[in-house]
Design an enzyme around this catalytic site. Structure first.
Site, PDB file in Angstrom:
ATOM      1  N   ASP A  45       5.882 -19.768   5.818  1.00 23.19           N
ATOM      2  CA  ASP A  45       7.108 -20.147   6.531  1.00 23.19           C
ATOM      3  C   ASP A  45       7.988 -21.012   5.640  1.00 23.19           C
ATOM      4  OD1 ASP A  45       8.467 -20.425   9.357  1.00 23.19           O
ATOM      5  OD2 ASP A  45       8.520 -22.410   8.449  1.00 23.19           O
ATOM      6  N   TYR A  50      15.097 -25.571   3.044  1.00 23.96           N
ATOM      7  CA  TYR A  50      14.006 -26.275   2.352  1.00 23.96           C
ATOM      8  C   TYR A  50      14.215 -26.314   0.830  1.00 23.96           C
ATOM      9  CZ  TYR A  50      11.540 -25.325   6.797  1.00 23.96           C
ATOM     10  OH  TYR A  50      11.185 -25.213   8.125  1.00 23.96           O
ATOM     11  N   LYS A  75      14.810 -18.661   7.160  1.00 24.40           N
ATOM     12  CA  LYS A  75      15.734 -19.020   8.248  1.00 24.40           C
ATOM     13  C   LYS A  75      17.139 -19.254   7.709  1.00 24.40           C
ATOM     14  CE  LYS A  75      11.823 -21.736   9.955  1.00 24.40           C
ATOM     15  NZ  LYS A  75      11.137 -22.317   8.804  1.00 24.40           N
ATOM     16  N   HIS A 108      18.112 -20.911  12.546  1.00 20.81           N
ATOM     17  CA  HIS A 108      17.378 -22.173  12.425  1.00 20.81           C
ATOM     18  C   HIS A 108      17.642 -23.141  13.597  1.00 20.81           C
ATOM     19  CE1 HIS A 108      15.342 -24.589   8.974  1.00 20.81           C
ATOM     20  NE2 HIS A 108      14.964 -25.071  10.131  1.00 20.81           N
TER      21      HIS A 108
HETATM   22  N1  LIG Z   1      12.231 -24.608  12.496  1.00 19.58           N
HETATM   23  C1  LIG Z   1      12.367 -25.904  12.262  1.00 19.58           C
HETATM   24  O1  LIG Z   1      13.382 -26.536  12.628  1.00 19.58           O
HETATM   25  C2  LIG Z   1      11.276 -26.634  11.546  1.00 19.58           C
HETATM   26  C3  LIG Z   1      11.317 -28.031  11.452  1.00 19.58           C
HETATM   27  C4  LIG Z   1      10.293 -28.676  10.766  1.00 19.58           C
HETATM   28  C5  LIG Z   1       9.262 -27.921  10.210  1.00 19.58           C
HETATM   29  N2  LIG Z   1       9.249 -26.555  10.289  1.00 19.58           N
HETATM   30  C6  LIG Z   1       8.159 -25.733   9.678  1.00 19.58           C
HETATM   31  O2  LIG Z   1       6.920 -26.149  10.267  1.00 19.58           O
HETATM   32  C7  LIG Z   1       6.006 -26.477   9.231  1.00 19.58           C
HETATM   33  C8  LIG Z   1       5.012 -27.531   9.707  1.00 19.58           C
HETATM   34  O3  LIG Z   1       5.675 -28.716  10.090  1.00 19.58           O
HETATM   35  P1  LIG Z   1       5.663 -30.058   9.229  1.00 19.58           P
HETATM   36  O4  LIG Z   1       5.391 -29.708   7.812  1.00 19.58           O
HETATM   37  O5  LIG Z   1       6.900 -30.785   9.505  1.00 19.58           O
HETATM   38  O6  LIG Z   1       4.496 -30.915   9.861  1.00 19.58           O
HETATM   39  P2  LIG Z   1       2.931 -30.686  10.225  1.00 19.58           P
HETATM   40  O7  LIG Z   1       2.483 -29.352   9.786  1.00 19.58           O
HETATM   41  O8  LIG Z   1       2.763 -31.084  11.629  1.00 19.58           O
HETATM   42  O9  LIG Z   1       2.224 -31.818   9.368  1.00 19.58           O
HETATM   43  C9  LIG Z   1       2.194 -31.778   7.976  1.00 19.58           C
HETATM   44  C10 LIG Z   1       1.638 -33.111   7.504  1.00 19.58           C
HETATM   45  O10 LIG Z   1       0.279 -33.248   7.941  1.00 19.58           O
HETATM   46  C11 LIG Z   1      -0.580 -33.393   6.811  1.00 19.58           C
HETATM   47  N3  LIG Z   1      -1.778 -32.570   7.095  1.00 19.58           N
HETATM   48  C12 LIG Z   1      -1.886 -31.222   7.081  1.00 19.58           C
HETATM   49  N4  LIG Z   1      -3.123 -30.836   7.412  1.00 19.58           N
HETATM   50  C13 LIG Z   1      -3.830 -31.962   7.648  1.00 19.58           C
HETATM   51  C14 LIG Z   1      -5.171 -32.195   8.035  1.00 19.58           C
HETATM   52  N5  LIG Z   1      -6.031 -31.204   8.226  1.00 19.58           N
HETATM   53  N6  LIG Z   1      -5.563 -33.492   8.197  1.00 19.58           N
HETATM   54  C15 LIG Z   1      -4.695 -34.520   8.001  1.00 19.58           C
HETATM   55  N7  LIG Z   1      -3.406 -34.355   7.642  1.00 19.58           N
HETATM   56  C16 LIG Z   1      -2.974 -33.066   7.462  1.00 19.58           C
HETATM   57  C17 LIG Z   1       0.203 -32.881   5.618  1.00 19.58           C
HETATM   58  O11 LIG Z   1      -0.150 -33.579   4.446  1.00 19.58           O
HETATM   59  P3  LIG Z   1      -0.577 -32.865   3.047  1.00 19.58           P
HETATM   60  O12 LIG Z   1       0.414 -31.793   2.745  1.00 19.58           O
HETATM   61  O13 LIG Z   1      -0.538 -34.014   2.092  1.00 19.58           O
HETATM   62  O14 LIG Z   1      -1.968 -32.341   3.285  1.00 19.58           O
HETATM   63  C18 LIG Z   1       1.641 -33.226   6.010  1.00 19.58           C
HETATM   64  O15 LIG Z   1       1.929 -34.584   5.695  1.00 19.58           O
HETATM   65  C19 LIG Z   1       6.928 -26.968   8.103  1.00 19.58           C
HETATM   66  O16 LIG Z   1       6.263 -27.065   6.871  1.00 19.58           O
HETATM   67  C20 LIG Z   1       8.001 -25.924   8.162  1.00 19.58           C
HETATM   68  O17 LIG Z   1       7.586 -24.724   7.549  1.00 19.58           O
HETATM   69  C21 LIG Z   1      10.245 -25.901  10.963  1.00 19.58           C
END
Ligand SMILES: NC(=O)c1ccc[n+]([C@@H]2O[C@H](COP(=O)([O-])OP(=O)(O)OC[C@H]3O[C@@H](n4cnc5c(N)ncnc54)[C@H](OP(=O)(O)O)[C@@H]3O)[C@@H](O)[C@H]2O)c1
Length: 275
Positions: A45, A50, A75, A108
């Site tokens: 994704d 990004y 997106k 988005h």
């Molecule tokens: N459509 C939208 O508007 C929108 C908005 C925001 C995000 N997104 C998408 O959603 C994806 C996920 O959201 P996000 O990246 O914001 O947050 P998330 O996936 O909820 O959390 C990621 C964070 O958690 C840590 N993490 C991951 N696995 C872990 C585990 N098993 N134990 C402890 N910590 C862990 C990661 O650190 P490390 O990397 O250091 O392991 C990172 O700091 C994004 O990457 C993006 O592709 C979309």
């Protein structure tokens, strides 16, 4: 056996766990993609916003997995959803990724010229440049307005959802309309994993708090795209298929919902669909 994939409303089957690429750039994107495919991820994704589509594209070419076995999503950012720029923006993403089609392409935000932008996505979908089209951050009011004008129903609505901000109404609306609800920020950016209930459930099921959270999402019928650049966490986040949270524990998870996002949203965005 429980399925690790889900069928979209156009018949395409996608993995229920993918890898998010927010804030993963440069050489780290290539490295992250390499360890992810080794762990078993096939779903990626990203987004133009990004600023890593070129890096992700390089990772795709280097990872050794045939293109057709990968499922790549991107997106269009809302400031490009106007002024006739939508198609050009899509082709820029395609070029940056180095691909000749995108598997899932999203609006988005429900901002800008939403209906016109959706029509562009529909045309690209009909032309075979996109295999499925979806939206992000659409609340029921936004979806209702779009559905009234759309020829193609969105396949996926990617919304923020995590234990502290669960969004049950948006999830239920998607499920009623045959739209797959997908959680972005499924781990709440990793910030709430120390919640006592998550620690309690982690001890009970002998899993990590992150695995408890991902399992909870999957049992609610959402797909998830947790981001991690660490191979061990990537493996952990995929290893969520050998246990089931009891109904009483699913109910306890509801108590963590504050109903409030801690993430930044565009200033123009309105949860109630107002402009
Ligand atoms: N459509 C939208 O508007 C929108 C908005 C925001 C995000 N997104 C998408 O959603 C994806 C996920 O959201 P996000 O990246 O914001 O947050 P998330 O996936 O909820 O959390 C990621 C964070 O958690 C840590 N993490 C991951 N696995 C872990 C585990 N098993 N134990 C402890 N910590 C862990 C990661 O650190 P490390 O990397 O250091 O392991 C990172 O700091 C994004 O990457 C993006 O592709 C979309």
């Amino acid at each position: 056996m429980e399925s690790r994939t889900i069928k979209l409303n156009n018949g395409i089957e996608i993995d229920r766990v993918g890898l998010g690429f927010w804030e993963v750039r440069g050489a780290e994107a290539e490295k992250t993609l390499a360890s992810a495919v080794e762990a078993g991820y096939r779903r990626i994704d990203t987004a133009m916003y990004y600023h890593n589509e070129e890096d992700v594209g390089a990772g795709i070419r280097a990872c050794g997995i045939p293109r057709k076995e990968l499922f790549v999503a991107s997106k269009i950012w809302y400031t490009d959803m106007c002024g006739g720029r939508q198609e050009e923006t899509f082709y820029k993403s395609l070029e940056a990724l180095g691909l000749d089609y995108i598997d899932l392409y999203y609006l988005h935000w429900p901002l800008g010229e939403v209906t016109e932008s959706w029509k562009v996505l529909e045309r690209l979908y009909e032309a075979g440049k996109i295999r499925a089209i979806g939206v992000c951050n659409f609340q029921p009011a936004h979806l209702q307005r779009l559905l009234a004008k759309a020829n193609v129903c969105p396949a996926v609505d990617q919304i923020e959802s995590n234990p502290c901000f669960q969004q049950p109404q948006a999830v239920a609306f998607c499920q009623k309309e045959g739209i797959v609800p997908e959680a972005w920020g499924p781990l709440g950016k990793g910030k709430d994993l120390g919640e006592p209930l998550l620690l309690e459930l982690a001890a009970k099921y002998e899993k990590t708090p992150a695995q408890i959270v991902l399992r909870w999402h999957l049992q609610r019928g959402l797909t998830v795209i947790p981001k991690s650049v660490h191979p061990e966490r990537q493996r952990q986040n995929l290893d969520v298929w050998d246990f089931t949270l009891e109904e009483a524990d699913m109910e306890k998870m509801c108590t963590l919902d504050t109903g409030k996002s801690k993430r930044g949203y565009p200033a123009e965005f309105r949860f109630d669909g107002g402009m």
